[in-house]
Design a protein around this motif. Structure first.
Motif, PDB file in Angstrom:
ATOM      1  N   UNK A 120     -18.372 -29.405  30.683  1.00  0.00           N
ATOM      2  CA  UNK A 120     -19.807 -29.255  30.409  1.00  0.00           C
ATOM      3  C   UNK A 120     -20.278 -30.313  29.428  1.00  0.00           C
ATOM      4  N   UNK A 121     -20.927 -31.337  29.964  1.00  0.00           N
ATOM      5  CA  UNK A 121     -21.585 -32.327  29.112  1.00  0.00           C
ATOM      6  C   UNK A 121     -22.823 -32.807  29.843  1.00  0.00           C
ATOM      7  N   UNK A 122     -23.647 -33.579  29.132  1.00  0.00           N
ATOM      8  CA  UNK A 122     -24.863 -34.144  29.703  1.00  0.00           C
ATOM      9  C   UNK A 122     -24.816 -35.659  29.596  1.00  0.00           C
ATOM     10  N   UNK A 123     -25.736 -36.305  30.259  1.00  0.00           N
ATOM     11  CA  UNK A 123     -25.953 -37.742  30.121  1.00  0.00           C
ATOM     12  C   UNK A 123     -27.456 -37.967  30.060  1.00  0.00           C
ATOM     13  N   UNK A 124     -27.894 -38.784  29.110  1.00  0.00           N
ATOM     14  CA  UNK A 124     -29.302 -39.104  29.013  1.00  0.00           C
ATOM     15  C   UNK A 124     -29.478 -40.616  28.874  1.00  0.00           C
ATOM     16  N   UNK A 125     -30.332 -41.209  29.671  1.00  0.00           N
ATOM     17  CA  UNK A 125     -30.583 -42.647  29.551  1.00  0.00           C
ATOM     18  C   UNK A 125     -31.479 -42.941  28.358  1.00  0.00           C
ATOM     19  N   UNK A 126     -31.669 -44.226  28.078  1.00  0.00           N
ATOM     20  CA  UNK A 126     -32.495 -44.626  26.943  1.00  0.00           C
ATOM     21  C   UNK A 126     -33.979 -44.396  27.186  1.00  0.00           C
ATOM     22  N   UNK A 127     -34.407 -44.472  28.437  1.00  0.00           N
ATOM     23  CA  UNK A 127     -35.838 -44.458  28.733  1.00  0.00           C
ATOM     24  C   UNK A 127     -36.420 -43.051  28.678  1.00  0.00           C
ATOM     25  N   UNK A 128     -37.438 -42.804  27.835  1.00  0.00           N
ATOM     26  CA  UNK A 128     -38.054 -41.469  27.784  1.00  0.00           C
ATOM     27  C   UNK A 128     -38.791 -41.118  29.059  1.00  0.00           C
ATOM     28  N   UNK A 129     -39.101 -42.129  29.903  1.00  0.00           N
ATOM     29  CA  UNK A 129     -39.792 -41.833  31.154  1.00  0.00           C
ATOM     30  C   UNK A 129     -38.882 -41.185  32.184  1.00  0.00           C
ATOM     31  N   UNK A 130     -37.592 -41.112  31.867  1.00  0.00           N
ATOM     32  CA  UNK A 130     -36.637 -40.537  32.815  1.00  0.00           C
ATOM     33  C   UNK A 130     -36.558 -39.019  32.745  1.00  0.00           C
ATOM     34  N   UNK A 131     -37.301 -38.409  31.807  1.00  0.00           N
ATOM     35  CA  UNK A 131     -37.228 -36.964  31.648  1.00  0.00           C
ATOM     36  C   UNK A 131     -38.391 -36.337  32.388  1.00  0.00           C
ATOM     37  N   UNK A 132     -38.060 -35.574  33.435  1.00  0.00           N
ATOM     38  CA  UNK A 132     -39.118 -35.188  34.359  1.00  0.00           C
ATOM     39  C   UNK A 132     -39.113 -33.727  34.753  1.00  0.00           C
ATOM     40  N   UNK A 133     -38.425 -32.845  34.008  1.00  0.00           N
ATOM     41  CA  UNK A 133     -38.376 -31.443  34.419  1.00  0.00           C
ATOM     42  C   UNK A 133     -39.734 -30.770  34.256  1.00  0.00           C
ATOM     43  N   UNK A 134     -40.392 -31.012  33.135  1.00  0.00           N
ATOM     44  CA  UNK A 134     -41.691 -30.426  32.859  1.00  0.00           C
ATOM     45  C   UNK A 134     -42.637 -31.562  32.516  1.00  0.00           C
ATOM     46  N   UNK A 135     -43.680 -31.790  33.292  1.00  0.00           N
ATOM     47  CA  UNK A 135     -44.565 -32.919  33.035  1.00  0.00           C
ATOM     48  C   UNK A 135     -45.073 -32.928  31.597  1.00  0.00           C
ATOM     49  N   UNK A 136     -44.954 -34.084  30.960  1.00  0.00           N
ATOM     50  CA  UNK A 136     -45.474 -34.238  29.607  1.00  0.00           C
ATOM     51  C   UNK A 136     -44.550 -33.754  28.517  1.00  0.00           C
ATOM     52  N   UNK A 137     -43.378 -33.219  28.878  1.00  0.00           N
ATOM     53  CA  UNK A 137     -42.456 -32.707  27.870  1.00  0.00           C
ATOM     54  C   UNK A 137     -41.114 -33.402  27.978  1.00  0.00           C
ATOM     55  N   UNK A 138     -40.453 -33.524  26.822  1.00  0.00           N
ATOM     56  CA  UNK A 138     -39.118 -34.087  26.799  1.00  0.00           C
ATOM     57  C   UNK A 138     -38.215 -33.126  26.050  1.00  0.00           C
ATOM     58  N   UNK A 139     -37.047 -32.892  26.581  1.00  0.00           N
ATOM     59  CA  UNK A 139     -36.071 -32.023  25.940  1.00  0.00           C
ATOM     60  C   UNK A 139     -35.752 -32.545  24.547  1.00  0.00           C
ATOM     61  N   UNK A 140     -35.914 -31.694  23.538  1.00  0.00           N
ATOM     62  CA  UNK A 140     -35.700 -32.122  22.162  1.00  0.00           C
ATOM     63  C   UNK A 140     -34.263 -32.535  21.900  1.00  0.00           C
ATOM     64  N   UNK A 141     -33.339 -32.041  22.723  1.00  0.00           N
ATOM     65  CA  UNK A 141     -31.929 -32.401  22.556  1.00  0.00           C
ATOM     66  C   UNK A 141     -31.581 -33.742  23.205  1.00  0.00           C
ATOM     67  N   UNK A 142     -32.554 -34.349  23.884  1.00  0.00           N
ATOM     68  CA  UNK A 142     -32.250 -35.468  24.762  1.00  0.00           C
ATOM     69  C   UNK A 142     -32.168 -36.797  24.020  1.00  0.00           C
TER      70      UNK A 142
END
Length: 320
Positions: A4-26
């Motif tokens: 169980x791990x995650x991967x997050x890219x550098x670009x904030x535009x890559x977060x798309x689960x909820x429009x206008x929101x970014x996971x605070x852990x990301x």
């Protein structure tokens, strides 16, 4: 094995689960970061990526957009097999035909390592209690439409993965019994909450949580991930932010609860998880796995093999 791990890219535009929101852990976390962590002192030879709402497709039908995450993660996998599994997202409240199309698309994009879907259901009536970015409604596990969606996973031999709060464990038991052929993977110790009103009710929370774990033991298709302990949802911020954070301190704080899960469910139904980079807030990767080794020290070699590798390999169908 780290299941169980995650991967997050550098670009904030890559977060798309909820429009206008970014996971605070990301915070950015690349495959290179993962390799640095898994190579920091422990023999981690395989991992499983778990969905974190990133790199969704930005065009096409909404139900297929989460497939972009699987596509992107599969492209990060290389021949050494470190990244051996992907758990993606599909909206299990969707139309059956859309769910089927999404799962088939995930499987195709996964390059042979797509293993299942996580649709989190963690809900609490108290607004001060931490929730996931999707803010699921109450009672999803009991919803007939949701259960119909989950049956599409069972048909394909895929796992269903989720995290709940402690008071939802009876609902999870009922859900798992209704899908006896579906492997249900419960994340983060079953959610012994530590925020909102629960911050001052640890003993009461753990008492109800233990009763829920006992019920889970009677449902054989449920397995548990032992981790998530760097999340303020479960570990008080004052402990997380205290220093120095050593493996002994982590093991002393969580050892009783983790061993309760192991002894109630059995090592064959439990697996340690890093939940990185989220749990990095508590300690570094090597310290976390040292803590897990201290907690598991009383168990036999065979039992530790299940906790650190065997259960995860069996659950996700990953060979040695």
């Amino acid at each position: 094995m780290d299941p169980h791990h995650h991967l997050w890219p550098d670009s904030p535009t890559s977060f798309a689960a909820v429009p206008g929101e970014r996971n605070a852990n990301a915070t950015p976390y690349s495959v290179q970061d993962l390799r640095a962590d898994t190579g920091s002192g422990h023999n981690v030879v395989a991992t499983v990526f778990v969905e974190c709402s990133t790199n969704y497709y930005t065009e096409g039908p909404q139900h297929l957009r989460p497939v972009g995450e699987t596509d992107w993660v599969a492209s990060q996998s290389v021949s050494d097999g470190l990244l051996s599994g992907i758990v993606g997202y599909a909206n299990l409240m969707g139309e059956p035909s859309e769910i089927a199309e999404t799962l088939d698309a995930h499987t195709g994009a996964g390059n042979g390592i797509f293993k299942g879907v996580r649709h989190t259901v963690a809900w609490d009536a108290n607004p001060g209690v931490f929730t996931s970015i999707r803010r699921p409604p109450s009672g999803l596990l009991l919803d007939s439409i949701f259960r119909r969606g989950a049956s599409e996973l069972a048909r394909r031999g895929l796992v269903y993965e989720t995290w709940t709060y402690f008071h939802q464990l009876p609902e999870l038991c009922d859900f798992a019994r209704s899908h006896p052929s579906l492997v249900v993977v419960l994340n983060h110790l079953g959610g012994p909450a530590a925020t909102g009103p629960y911050a001052q009710q640890r003993n009461e929370v753990l008492e109800e949580w233990r009763a829920g774990i006992k019920s889970l033991a009677r449902v054989p298709n449920v397995v548990m991930k032992l981790g998530g302990i760097g999340m303020p949802a479960f570990t008080p911020v004052e402990f997380i932010e205290s220093t120095p954070m050593t493996s002994t301190r982590v093991a002393d704080y969580w050892g009783l609860q983790i061993r309760y899960c192991i002894e109630t469910l059995s090592p064959e139904r439990c697996m340690f998880e890093s939940n990185f980079p989220v749990d990095r807030r508590l300690c570094d990767y090597a310290t976390l796995w040292n803590a897990f080794k201290l907690i598991a020290a009383p168990y036999s070699i065979a039992e530790r093999e299940s906790l650190f590798a065997g259960t995860a390999r069996r659950t996700y169908g990953i060979g040695r």
